[in-house]
Design a protein around this motif. Sequence first.
Motif, PDB file in Angstrom:
ATOM      1  N   PRO A 136      18.290 -53.589 -12.085  1.00 15.30           N
ATOM      2  CA  PRO A 136      18.583 -52.715 -12.068  1.00 15.30           C
ATOM      3  C   PRO A 136      17.955 -51.282 -11.647  1.00 15.30           C
ATOM      4  O   PRO A 136      18.628 -50.445 -11.524  1.00 15.30           O
ATOM      5  N   GLU A 137      16.341 -51.787 -12.205  1.00 14.08           N
ATOM      6  CA  GLU A 137      15.884 -50.210 -12.068  1.00 14.08           C
ATOM      7  C   GLU A 137      15.443 -50.316 -10.736  1.00 14.08           C
ATOM      8  O   GLU A 137      15.437 -49.130 -10.282  1.00 14.08           O
ATOM      9  N   TYR A 138      14.905 -51.145 -10.246  1.00 10.98           N
ATOM     10  CA  TYR A 138      15.086 -50.505  -8.748  1.00 10.98           C
ATOM     11  C   TYR A 138      16.323 -50.507  -7.468  1.00 10.98           C
ATOM     12  O   TYR A 138      16.255 -49.733  -7.061  1.00 10.98           O
ATOM     13  N   ALA A 139      17.132 -50.857  -7.535  1.00 12.95           N
ATOM     14  CA  ALA A 139      18.713 -50.127  -6.968  1.00 12.95           C
ATOM     15  C   ALA A 139      18.046 -48.458  -8.058  1.00 12.95           C
ATOM     16  O   ALA A 139      18.846 -47.535  -6.299  1.00 12.95           O
ATOM     17  N   ALA A 140      17.920 -48.355  -8.488  1.00 10.15           N
ATOM     18  CA  ALA A 140      18.365 -46.833  -9.546  1.00 10.15           C
ATOM     19  C   ALA A 140      17.034 -46.240  -8.559  1.00 10.15           C
ATOM     20  O   ALA A 140      17.311 -44.839  -8.422  1.00 10.15           O
ATOM     21  N   ALA A 141      15.988 -46.954  -8.722  1.00  7.72           N
ATOM     22  CA  ALA A 141      15.120 -45.714  -7.706  1.00  7.72           C
ATOM     23  C   ALA A 141      14.893 -45.759  -6.829  1.00  7.72           C
ATOM     24  O   ALA A 141      15.204 -45.006  -5.742  1.00  7.72           O
ATOM     25  N   ASN A 142      15.675 -46.364  -6.034  1.00  6.64           N
ATOM     26  CA  ASN A 142      15.796 -46.577  -4.424  1.00  6.64           C
ATOM     27  C   ASN A 142      16.938 -45.708  -4.062  1.00  6.64           C
ATOM     28  O   ASN A 142      17.045 -45.053  -3.108  1.00  6.64           O
ATOM     29  N   VAL A 143      18.143 -45.185  -4.540  1.00  7.18           N
ATOM     30  CA  VAL A 143      19.422 -44.556  -5.232  1.00  7.18           C
ATOM     31  C   VAL A 143      19.060 -43.252  -5.556  1.00  7.18           C
ATOM     32  O   VAL A 143      19.066 -42.194  -4.508  1.00  7.18           O
ATOM     33  N   VAL A 144      18.350 -43.158  -6.419  1.00  7.25           N
ATOM     34  CA  VAL A 144      17.487 -41.335  -6.585  1.00  7.25           C
ATOM     35  C   VAL A 144      16.781 -41.364  -5.354  1.00  7.25           C
ATOM     36  O   VAL A 144      16.723 -40.092  -4.799  1.00  7.25           O
ATOM     37  N   SER A 145      16.108 -42.400  -5.116  1.00  2.50           N
ATOM     38  CA  SER A 145      15.067 -41.512  -3.711  1.00  2.50           C
ATOM     39  C   SER A 145      15.826 -41.143  -2.209  1.00  2.50           C
ATOM     40  O   SER A 145      15.628 -40.634  -2.023  1.00  2.50           O
ATOM     41  N   THR A 174      10.950 -35.265  -8.427  1.00  4.35           N
ATOM     42  CA  THR A 174       9.900 -35.471  -9.456  1.00  4.35           C
ATOM     43  C   THR A 174      10.677 -36.869 -10.099  1.00  4.35           C
ATOM     44  O   THR A 174      10.152 -37.824 -10.961  1.00  4.35           O
ATOM     45  N   ALA A 175      11.862 -36.721 -10.583  1.00  5.14           N
ATOM     46  CA  ALA A 175      12.411 -38.498 -11.015  1.00  5.14           C
ATOM     47  C   ALA A 175      12.593 -39.634 -10.568  1.00  5.14           C
ATOM     48  O   ALA A 175      12.062 -41.061 -10.617  1.00  5.14           O
ATOM     49  N   CYS A 176      12.290 -39.404  -9.247  1.00  5.84           N
ATOM     50  CA  CYS A 176      12.260 -40.014  -7.749  1.00  5.84           C
ATOM     51  C   CYS A 176      11.138 -40.470  -7.671  1.00  5.84           C
ATOM     52  O   CYS A 176      10.745 -41.950  -8.232  1.00  5.84           O
ATOM     53  N   SER A 177       9.640 -39.989  -8.071  1.00  3.08           N
ATOM     54  CA  SER A 177       8.486 -40.125  -7.821  1.00  3.08           C
ATOM     55  C   SER A 177       8.318 -41.209  -9.534  1.00  3.08           C
ATOM     56  O   SER A 177       7.440 -42.181  -9.383  1.00  3.08           O
ATOM     57  N   VAL A 178       9.013 -40.655 -10.256  1.00  2.00           N
ATOM     58  CA  VAL A 178       8.872 -41.643 -11.635  1.00  2.00           C
ATOM     59  C   VAL A 178       8.934 -43.361 -11.698  1.00  2.00           C
ATOM     60  O   VAL A 178       9.146 -43.551 -12.168  1.00  2.00           O
ATOM     61  N   GLY A 179      10.467 -43.457 -10.972  1.00  5.58           N
ATOM     62  CA  GLY A 179      11.364 -43.794 -10.528  1.00  5.58           C
ATOM     63  C   GLY A 179      10.805 -44.809 -10.466  1.00  5.58           C
ATOM     64  O   GLY A 179      10.591 -46.310 -10.243  1.00  5.58           O
ATOM     65  N   LEU A 180      10.017 -44.787  -9.012  1.00  6.18           N
ATOM     66  CA  LEU A 180       9.060 -45.366  -7.684  1.00  6.18           C
ATOM     67  C   LEU A 180       8.088 -45.950  -8.801  1.00  6.18           C
ATOM     68  O   LEU A 180       7.997 -47.035  -8.391  1.00  6.18           O
ATOM     69  N   ALA A 181       7.449 -45.535  -9.167  1.00  4.37           N
ATOM     70  CA  ALA A 181       5.905 -45.571  -9.740  1.00  4.37           C
ATOM     71  C   ALA A 181       6.032 -46.639 -11.197  1.00  4.37           C
ATOM     72  O   ALA A 181       5.305 -47.645 -10.939  1.00  4.37           O
ATOM     73  N   LEU A 182       7.643 -46.799 -11.717  1.00  5.23           N
ATOM     74  CA  LEU A 182       7.696 -47.716 -12.821  1.00  5.23           C
ATOM     75  C   LEU A 182       8.231 -48.570 -11.994  1.00  5.23           C
ATOM     76  O   LEU A 182       8.042 -49.693 -12.028  1.00  5.23           O
ATOM     77  N   ALA A 183       9.133 -48.635 -11.049  1.00  4.17           N
ATOM     78  CA  ALA A 183       9.534 -49.956  -9.634  1.00  4.17           C
ATOM     79  C   ALA A 183       8.124 -50.731  -9.453  1.00  4.17           C
ATOM     80  O   ALA A 183       7.854 -51.563  -9.601  1.00  4.17           O
ATOM     81  N   VAL A 184       7.026 -50.000  -9.035  1.00  2.97           N
ATOM     82  CA  VAL A 184       5.695 -50.303  -8.511  1.00  2.97           C
ATOM     83  C   VAL A 184       5.579 -51.185  -9.956  1.00  2.97           C
ATOM     84  O   VAL A 184       4.535 -52.275  -9.820  1.00  2.97           O
ATOM     85  N   ALA A 185       4.907 -50.440 -10.906  1.00  2.00           N
ATOM     86  CA  ALA A 185       4.235 -51.108 -11.965  1.00  2.00           C
ATOM     87  C   ALA A 185       5.112 -52.847 -12.446  1.00  2.00           C
ATOM     88  O   ALA A 185       4.124 -53.455 -12.760  1.00  2.00           O
ATOM     89  N   LEU A 186       6.669 -51.832 -12.118  1.00  2.00           N
ATOM     90  CA  LEU A 186       7.326 -53.606 -13.031  1.00  2.00           C
ATOM     91  C   LEU A 186       7.071 -54.417 -11.860  1.00  2.00           C
ATOM     92  O   LEU A 186       6.602 -55.441 -12.687  1.00  2.00           O
ATOM     93  N   THR A 187       6.526 -54.219 -10.635  1.00  2.00           N
ATOM     94  CA  THR A 187       6.975 -55.798  -9.808  1.00  2.00           C
ATOM     95  C   THR A 187       4.835 -56.025  -9.435  1.00  2.00           C
ATOM     96  O   THR A 187       4.701 -57.252  -9.980  1.00  2.00           O
ATOM     97  N   VAL A 188       4.374 -55.167 -10.257  1.00  2.00           N
ATOM     98  CA  VAL A 188       2.706 -55.609 -10.627  1.00  2.00           C
ATOM     99  C   VAL A 188       2.283 -56.495 -11.392  1.00  2.00           C
ATOM    100  O   VAL A 188       2.100 -57.599 -11.303  1.00  2.00           O
ATOM    101  N   HIS A 189       2.908 -55.860 -12.136  1.00  2.00           N
ATOM    102  CA  HIS A 189       2.987 -56.703 -13.731  1.00  2.00           C
ATOM    103  C   HIS A 189       4.145 -57.593 -13.764  1.00  2.00           C
ATOM    104  O   HIS A 189       3.235 -58.495 -13.808  1.00  2.00           O
ATOM    105  N   GLY A 190       5.133 -58.258 -13.148  1.00  2.00           N
ATOM    106  CA  GLY A 190       5.585 -59.223 -13.155  1.00  2.00           C
ATOM    107  C   GLY A 190       5.315 -60.361 -12.296  1.00  2.00           C
ATOM    108  O   GLY A 190       5.682 -61.387 -12.234  1.00  2.00           O
ATOM    109  N   ARG A 191       4.792 -59.849 -11.824  1.00  2.00           N
ATOM    110  CA  ARG A 191       4.233 -60.288 -10.220  1.00  2.00           C
ATOM    111  C   ARG A 191       5.217 -60.962  -9.021  1.00  2.00           C
ATOM    112  O   ARG A 191       5.440 -61.878  -9.111  1.00  2.00           O
ATOM    113  N   GLY A 192       6.346 -59.822  -9.108  1.00  2.00           N
ATOM    114  CA  GLY A 192       7.246 -59.881  -8.239  1.00  2.00           C
ATOM    115  C   GLY A 192       8.469 -60.700  -8.961  1.00  2.00           C
ATOM    116  O   GLY A 192       9.151 -60.724  -8.039  1.00  2.00           O
TER     117      GLY A 192
END
Length: 149
Positions: free
Chosen positions: A1-10, A52-70
């Motif tokens: 859901p965090e990825y979908a939210a980041a993409n919709v806000v983007s 700004t919310a989009c930037s934060v959401g995308l940064a969170l999505a990138v961090a979650l993806t890199v941390h969880g190795r996808g």
Amino acid sequence: PEYAAANVVSVCSGLLSIAAGIVAILVSHNLSRAALHWTLLSISLLNCLLSTACSVGLALAVALTVHGRGTHLVRGCNSSALPVDARAAIATNDCPFNTTRIYDTALALWFPSLLLAAAEAMLSGRCCLVALIFQGIGPCAHSYGKEQV
């Protein structure tokens, strides 16, 4: 859901940036209309917050993806054939999408989108300042005349 939210806000942020750009063009051709100044102020302020919310959401999505190795990207797949690391994932019939390049593709799309959202936020903030100057509000309003702007 965090990825979908980041993409919709983007996407919403991008569409609102287009609207703010159109209003900014209209204001530049009609400097005497106060209604357009207020419209520019409201749209650019909303766009600044959303970008700004989009930037934060995308940064969170990138961090979650890199941390969880996808692994969160292939969570919807119910296959035991998928490895723990999404970078080594193979395409199976249990997934509704091809998992072979999802990690690299997601990051390759999110990094430029993150940079563009940050640029949108900065430019929208500048549009807010210009709209405030046109209305005579703020610290810079008295030092600039409409002719200078």
